[in-house]
Scaffold this motif. Sequence first.
Motif, mmCIF file in Angstrom:
data_model
loop_
_atom_site.group_PDB
_atom_site.id
_atom_site.type_symbol
_atom_site.label_atom_id
_atom_site.label_comp_id
_atom_site.label_asym_id
_atom_site.label_seq_id
_atom_site.Cartn_x
_atom_site.Cartn_y
_atom_site.Cartn_z
ATOM 1 N N UNK A 95 -66.718 -16.312 8.199
ATOM 2 C CA UNK A 95 -65.813 -17.375 7.763
ATOM 3 C C UNK A 95 -64.389 -16.888 7.982
ATOM 4 N N UNK A 96 -63.643 -17.635 8.765
ATOM 5 C CA UNK A 96 -62.265 -17.250 9.064
ATOM 6 C C UNK A 96 -61.305 -17.928 8.098
ATOM 7 N N UNK A 97 -60.249 -17.229 7.798
ATOM 8 C CA UNK A 97 -59.182 -17.771 6.967
ATOM 9 C C UNK A 97 -57.868 -17.310 7.557
ATOM 10 N N UNK A 98 -56.800 -17.952 7.141
ATOM 11 C CA UNK A 98 -55.491 -17.570 7.653
ATOM 12 C C UNK A 98 -55.252 -16.091 7.346
ATOM 13 N N UNK A 99 -55.186 -15.274 8.406
ATOM 14 C CA UNK A 99 -54.918 -13.849 8.240
ATOM 15 C C UNK A 99 -56.142 -12.956 8.322
ATOM 16 N N UNK A 100 -57.348 -13.499 8.499
ATOM 17 C CA UNK A 100 -58.512 -12.622 8.582
ATOM 18 C C UNK A 100 -59.829 -13.365 8.611
ATOM 19 N N UNK A 101 -60.894 -12.629 8.317
ATOM 20 C CA UNK A 101 -62.216 -13.252 8.271
ATOM 21 C C UNK A 101 -63.110 -12.485 7.308
ATOM 22 N N UNK A 102 -64.162 -13.156 6.871
ATOM 23 C CA UNK A 102 -65.152 -12.602 5.952
ATOM 24 C C UNK A 102 -66.497 -12.636 6.666
ATOM 25 N N UNK A 103 -67.152 -11.484 6.763
ATOM 26 C CA UNK A 103 -68.477 -11.395 7.385
ATOM 27 C C UNK A 103 -69.468 -11.108 6.263
ATOM 28 N N UNK A 104 -70.445 -12.003 6.089
ATOM 29 C CA UNK A 104 -71.395 -11.867 4.984
ATOM 30 C C UNK A 104 -72.801 -12.202 5.458
ATOM 31 N N UNK A 105 -73.767 -11.522 4.869
ATOM 32 C CA UNK A 105 -75.184 -11.860 5.022
ATOM 33 C C UNK A 105 -75.628 -12.356 3.651
ATOM 34 N N UNK A 106 -75.850 -13.676 3.541
ATOM 35 C CA UNK A 106 -76.153 -14.314 2.263
ATOM 36 C C UNK A 106 -77.647 -14.508 2.085
ATOM 37 N N UNK A 107 -78.113 -14.290 0.847
ATOM 38 C CA UNK A 107 -79.502 -14.539 0.495
ATOM 39 C C UNK A 107 -79.631 -15.872 -0.231
ATOM 40 N N UNK A 108 -80.699 -16.600 0.088
ATOM 41 C CA UNK A 108 -80.965 -17.897 -0.518
ATOM 42 C C UNK A 108 -82.417 -17.950 -0.979
ATOM 43 N N UNK A 109 -82.666 -18.716 -2.024
ATOM 44 C CA UNK A 109 -84.025 -18.955 -2.522
ATOM 45 C C UNK A 109 -84.137 -20.416 -2.907
ATOM 46 N N UNK A 110 -85.379 -20.866 -3.030
ATOM 47 C CA UNK A 110 -85.615 -22.216 -3.550
ATOM 48 C C UNK A 110 -85.806 -22.128 -5.068
ATOM 49 N N UNK A 111 -85.176 -23.044 -5.775
ATOM 50 C CA UNK A 111 -85.370 -23.202 -7.213
ATOM 51 C C UNK A 111 -85.684 -24.675 -7.434
ATOM 52 N N UNK A 112 -86.855 -24.946 -7.972
ATOM 53 C CA UNK A 112 -87.314 -26.328 -8.169
ATOM 54 C C UNK A 112 -87.195 -27.144 -6.879
ATOM 55 N N UNK A 113 -87.524 -26.505 -5.760
ATOM 56 C CA UNK A 113 -87.528 -27.181 -4.466
ATOM 57 C C UNK A 113 -86.204 -27.221 -3.743
ATOM 58 N N UNK A 114 -85.107 -26.866 -4.410
ATOM 59 C CA UNK A 114 -83.774 -26.935 -3.789
ATOM 60 C C UNK A 114 -83.284 -25.548 -3.397
ATOM 61 N N UNK A 115 -82.627 -25.472 -2.246
ATOM 62 C CA UNK A 115 -82.030 -24.204 -1.816
ATOM 63 C C UNK A 115 -80.835 -23.865 -2.683
ATOM 64 N N UNK A 116 -80.726 -22.588 -3.093
ATOM 65 C CA UNK A 116 -79.574 -22.101 -3.839
ATOM 66 C C UNK A 116 -79.153 -20.742 -3.285
ATOM 67 N N UNK A 117 -77.881 -20.444 -3.426
ATOM 68 C CA UNK A 117 -77.308 -19.164 -3.016
ATOM 69 C C UNK A 117 -77.658 -18.118 -4.069
ATOM 70 N N UNK A 118 -78.138 -16.938 -3.636
ATOM 71 C CA UNK A 118 -78.451 -15.850 -4.563
ATOM 72 C C UNK A 118 -77.341 -14.833 -4.594
ATOM 73 N N UNK A 119 -77.063 -14.205 -3.464
ATOM 74 C CA UNK A 119 -76.016 -13.192 -3.376
ATOM 75 C C UNK A 119 -75.738 -12.882 -1.922
ATOM 76 N N UNK A 120 -74.757 -12.017 -1.704
ATOM 77 C CA UNK A 120 -74.395 -11.658 -0.349
ATOM 78 C C UNK A 120 -74.062 -10.186 -0.228
ATOM 79 N N UNK A 121 -74.214 -9.700 1.006
ATOM 80 C CA UNK A 121 -73.785 -8.330 1.311
ATOM 81 C C UNK A 121 -72.858 -8.407 2.506
ATOM 82 N N UNK A 122 -72.036 -7.402 2.627
ATOM 83 C CA UNK A 122 -71.009 -7.391 3.671
ATOM 84 C C UNK A 122 -71.344 -6.305 4.683
ATOM 85 N N UNK A 123 -71.950 -6.690 5.827
ATOM 86 C CA UNK A 123 -72.341 -5.704 6.834
ATOM 87 C C UNK A 123 -71.128 -4.939 7.362
ATOM 88 N N UNK A 124 -71.370 -3.692 7.722
ATOM 89 C CA UNK A 124 -70.276 -2.856 8.251
ATOM 90 C C UNK A 124 -69.871 -3.305 9.639
#
Length: 124
Positions: A95-124
């Motif tokens: 994800x780019x923003x003015x002045x830089x970018x964010x690189x993330x590997x996000x984990x997702x799971x289903x809760x009651x059938x719906x996708x939700x964000x769990x957490x993220x890690x920042x690869x080197x």
Amino acid sequence: MTRRSCPCGLPETYEACCGRYHSGASAAPTAEALMRSRYCAFVKGDAGYLLRTWHPRTRPGTLELDPGMKWTGLEILGTTGGSAFHNTATVEFRASYRGGSLHERSGFERVDGAWVYVDGEFPA
């Protein structure tokens, strides 16, 4: 009047793309669609949507967004799982923003059938 594409990078308008998830008219059908809609929520400053789509086990009590943050683009680098046939998924993005970018590997799971964000890690 010019049709503008959704901030998530897909060619549909915001209303036809991530806006329908933000409004609650429908739920994101894949983990990637949820990731894109969450990025779009950061662009729009929609902390309520971000909290609603965060796994209850990892969700913070509150979320303060920086009104000065200017998000400028999203690039999906890869996905694993995340379809109607999965219960977990990973979406790697930049994800780019003015002045830089964010690189993330996000984990997702289903809760009651719906996708939700769990957490993220920042690869080197």
